[in-house]
Scaffold this active site. Sequence first.
Site, mmCIF file in Angstrom:
data_model
loop_
_atom_site.group_PDB
_atom_site.id
_atom_site.type_symbol
_atom_site.label_atom_id
_atom_site.label_comp_id
_atom_site.label_asym_id
_atom_site.label_seq_id
_atom_site.Cartn_x
_atom_site.Cartn_y
_atom_site.Cartn_z
ATOM 1 N N GLU A 94 27.777 5.789 -63.394
ATOM 2 C CA GLU A 94 28.141 6.664 -62.283
ATOM 3 C C GLU A 94 28.092 5.934 -60.955
ATOM 4 O OE1 GLU A 94 27.190 11.332 -63.227
ATOM 5 O OE2 GLU A 94 25.710 10.153 -62.190
ATOM 6 N N CYS A 107 26.280 4.821 -53.732
ATOM 7 C CA CYS A 107 25.286 4.326 -54.685
ATOM 8 C C CYS A 107 26.030 3.835 -55.926
ATOM 9 C CB CYS A 107 24.333 5.457 -55.040
ATOM 10 S SG CYS A 107 23.171 5.015 -56.340
ATOM 11 N N CYS A 114 19.964 0.196 -69.288
ATOM 12 C CA CYS A 114 18.998 -0.712 -68.663
ATOM 13 C C CYS A 114 17.931 -1.064 -69.679
ATOM 14 C CB CYS A 114 18.364 -0.058 -67.440
ATOM 15 S SG CYS A 114 17.198 -1.142 -66.592
ATOM 16 N N CYS A 118 11.891 2.040 -67.985
ATOM 17 C CA CYS A 118 10.826 2.713 -67.245
ATOM 18 C C CYS A 118 10.593 4.101 -67.845
ATOM 19 C CB CYS A 118 11.190 2.824 -65.765
ATOM 20 S SG CYS A 118 11.334 1.217 -64.982
ATOM 21 N N CYS A 121 12.593 7.156 -66.364
ATOM 22 C CA CYS A 121 14.010 6.969 -66.032
ATOM 23 C C CYS A 121 14.877 7.190 -67.262
ATOM 24 C CB CYS A 121 14.215 5.553 -65.483
ATOM 25 S SG CYS A 121 15.957 5.147 -65.229
ATOM 26 N N GLY A 182 21.055 0.728 -64.083
ATOM 27 C CA GLY A 182 20.849 -0.690 -64.355
ATOM 28 C C GLY A 182 19.895 -1.386 -63.399
ATOM 29 N N HIS A 238 5.913 2.530 -57.848
ATOM 30 C CA HIS A 238 5.533 3.684 -58.692
ATOM 31 C C HIS A 238 4.076 3.760 -59.113
ATOM 32 C CE1 HIS A 238 9.784 4.240 -58.712
ATOM 33 N NE2 HIS A 238 10.011 3.247 -59.526
ATOM 34 N N CYS A 356 25.588 18.198 -62.435
ATOM 35 C CA CYS A 356 25.134 17.024 -63.162
ATOM 36 C C CYS A 356 24.601 17.416 -64.542
ATOM 37 C CB CYS A 356 24.033 16.336 -62.360
ATOM 38 S SG CYS A 356 23.673 14.704 -62.930
HETATM 39 N N1 SAH Z 1 16.780 -0.614 -61.630
HETATM 40 C C1 SAH Z 1 16.587 -0.538 -60.251
HETATM 41 C C2 SAH Z 1 17.638 0.268 -59.531
HETATM 42 C C3 SAH Z 1 18.115 1.505 -60.206
HETATM 43 S S1 SAH Z 1 16.947 2.813 -60.310
HETATM 44 C C4 SAH Z 1 15.192 -0.022 -59.919
HETATM 45 O O1 SAH Z 1 14.511 0.436 -60.815
HETATM 46 O O2 SAH Z 1 14.820 -0.111 -58.761
HETATM 47 C C5 SAH Z 1 16.916 3.371 -58.615
HETATM 48 C C6 SAH Z 1 15.689 4.174 -58.257
HETATM 49 O O3 SAH Z 1 15.679 5.438 -58.944
HETATM 50 C C7 SAH Z 1 14.399 3.461 -58.631
HETATM 51 O O4 SAH Z 1 13.477 3.483 -57.593
HETATM 52 C C8 SAH Z 1 13.921 4.289 -59.779
HETATM 53 O O5 SAH Z 1 12.554 4.175 -59.935
HETATM 54 C C9 SAH Z 1 14.366 5.681 -59.421
HETATM 55 N N2 SAH Z 1 14.373 6.608 -60.550
HETATM 56 C C10 SAH Z 1 14.668 6.354 -61.832
HETATM 57 N N3 SAH Z 1 14.542 7.467 -62.586
HETATM 58 C C11 SAH Z 1 14.175 8.453 -61.760
HETATM 59 C C12 SAH Z 1 13.892 9.833 -61.937
HETATM 60 N N4 SAH Z 1 13.981 10.410 -63.120
HETATM 61 N N5 SAH Z 1 13.547 10.553 -60.855
HETATM 62 C C13 SAH Z 1 13.474 9.972 -59.635
HETATM 63 N N6 SAH Z 1 13.724 8.674 -59.400
HETATM 64 C C14 SAH Z 1 14.077 7.914 -60.456
HETATM 65 FE FE1 SF4 Z 2 16.060 0.352 -65.308
HETATM 66 FE FE2 SF4 Z 2 15.568 1.016 -62.762
HETATM 67 FE FE3 SF4 Z 2 15.677 2.889 -64.685
HETATM 68 FE FE4 SF4 Z 2 13.639 1.192 -64.616
HETATM 69 S S1 SF4 Z 2 14.161 2.718 -63.043
HETATM 70 S S2 SF4 Z 2 14.792 1.775 -66.447
HETATM 71 S S3 SF4 Z 2 14.634 -0.674 -63.932
HETATM 72 S S4 SF4 Z 2 17.361 1.629 -63.985
#
Ligand code: SAH
Ligand code: SF4
Length: 399
Positions: A94, A107, A114, A118, A121, A182, A238, A356
């Site tokens: 997206e 964005c 990825c 995490c 995520c 990613g 985090h 969404c």
């Molecule tokens: N991979 C990179 C960039 C993409 S994620 C990174 O992790 O920084 C972009 C942001 O969205 C990151 O700060 C990530 O921690 C946050 N993010 C991921 N999943 C989320 C969720 N379910 N709710 C809120 N923020 C989230």
């Molecule tokens: Fe990947 Fe960023 Fe999601 Fe972590 S928060 S799984 S690094 S996209």
Amino acid sequence: MTSPRVNLLDFDADQMAAYVAGLNEKPFRAKQLLQWIHQRGVSNINDMSDLAKSFRAILLEKAEVVSLPVINDQCANDGTRKWLLDVGAGNAVEAVYIPEDDRGTLCISSQAGCAVNCRFCSTGRQGFSRNLTAGEIIGQLWFAEHLLRNDPLAVRRVEQYPTPGWEHTGRVISNVVLMGMGEPLLNYDNVVTALRLMLDDRAYGLSRRRVTVSTSGVVPMIDRLAQDCPVALAVSLHAPNDALRDQLVPLNQKYPLKELLAACERYLPFAPRDFLTFEYCMLDGVNDSDAQAKELIRLLNGIKCKVNLIPFNPFPDSGLKRSPPQRIQAFAHILLNAGMVATVRKTRGDDIAAACGQLAGDVIDRTRVRERAMHDTEIIQPEAQPVEWLKKLDSNFDD
Ligand code: SAH
Ligand code: SF4
């Protein structure tokens, strides 16, 4: 068999110059190509009228300008717009455009899926499919910028709130964040090529401060980015200690906090602003206690930074909950009272958030970039008198 055409979106200025030289053309042809493609949004080589006919004929045979096919295009009432883009093999990524009074932020995604996985995520939970090419990354900006120039809402925003210095360019996207799907620093070369195009005056001419790479903390690549293309950096933290971060961001087991923060300090002299951003996803009962806020203050002591608290966006089977708003405020105030800068990421475009959910129904689990693109607004002012660099930071904030 004819060889596949090269995608001209894959080339930054140097690569375009090398490509053009390989076709025995003069270097200024590379500049013309970049301008046709990125400034004017032209994809049809036949329309590039100041290129010699013979050169166009060669290009038509060997090259093309293609961005990712759009599967779905959604627009929220507030002008927020999301595109679901097909990356093949049943995968999609997206890109999200977020218009605000003083800026238009795009964005974008850097990978399909990825590998970092995490805990909170949904992208990570879906696993990793593949790196996007440089053309697929910059193609998101190319496509969105030129499409939005015909979008009355986007154009009206630019007319009402012109970006200084941009009055005559007609551009609608003023900021780009790599916060989509990613981990950008695990697709380093392609991301840097795309970043160079964002900054290049022959392409998008964005200032370094208006381009942000968000990373979960790939330490060696943070150092390389400082050398190769130092744009604004956001680090996804985090957790205030290794034990918790090991669980939430598994990459921490490879690059623990001490190493990560040392890399952040090494990056600072190269950063376009004299601070970094740390992102902190607020998870109910996991990382949001008073004690953890105090631990975070001790951890970040001495590093010029802003902490951006992101309310967690829940997804099915995550087993996690968003911290209540009062908890987020209390956490923020502990940071602020210690003299830190803290912001809470604003949730907006609620109607698109609902959409969404529908989207996830249409394209099951392929993408959930969602509201992470939401903008860092609602700056909570420190009650204490800000120290000197904070004042500077404030004045730089919206450049
Ligand atoms: N991979 C990179 C960039 C993409 S994620 C990174 O992790 O920084 C972009 C942001 O969205 C990151 O700060 C990530 O921690 C946050 N993010 C991921 N999943 C989320 C969720 N379910 N709710 C809120 N923020 C989230
Ligand atoms: Fe990947 Fe960023 Fe999601 Fe972590 S928060 S799984 S690094 S996209």
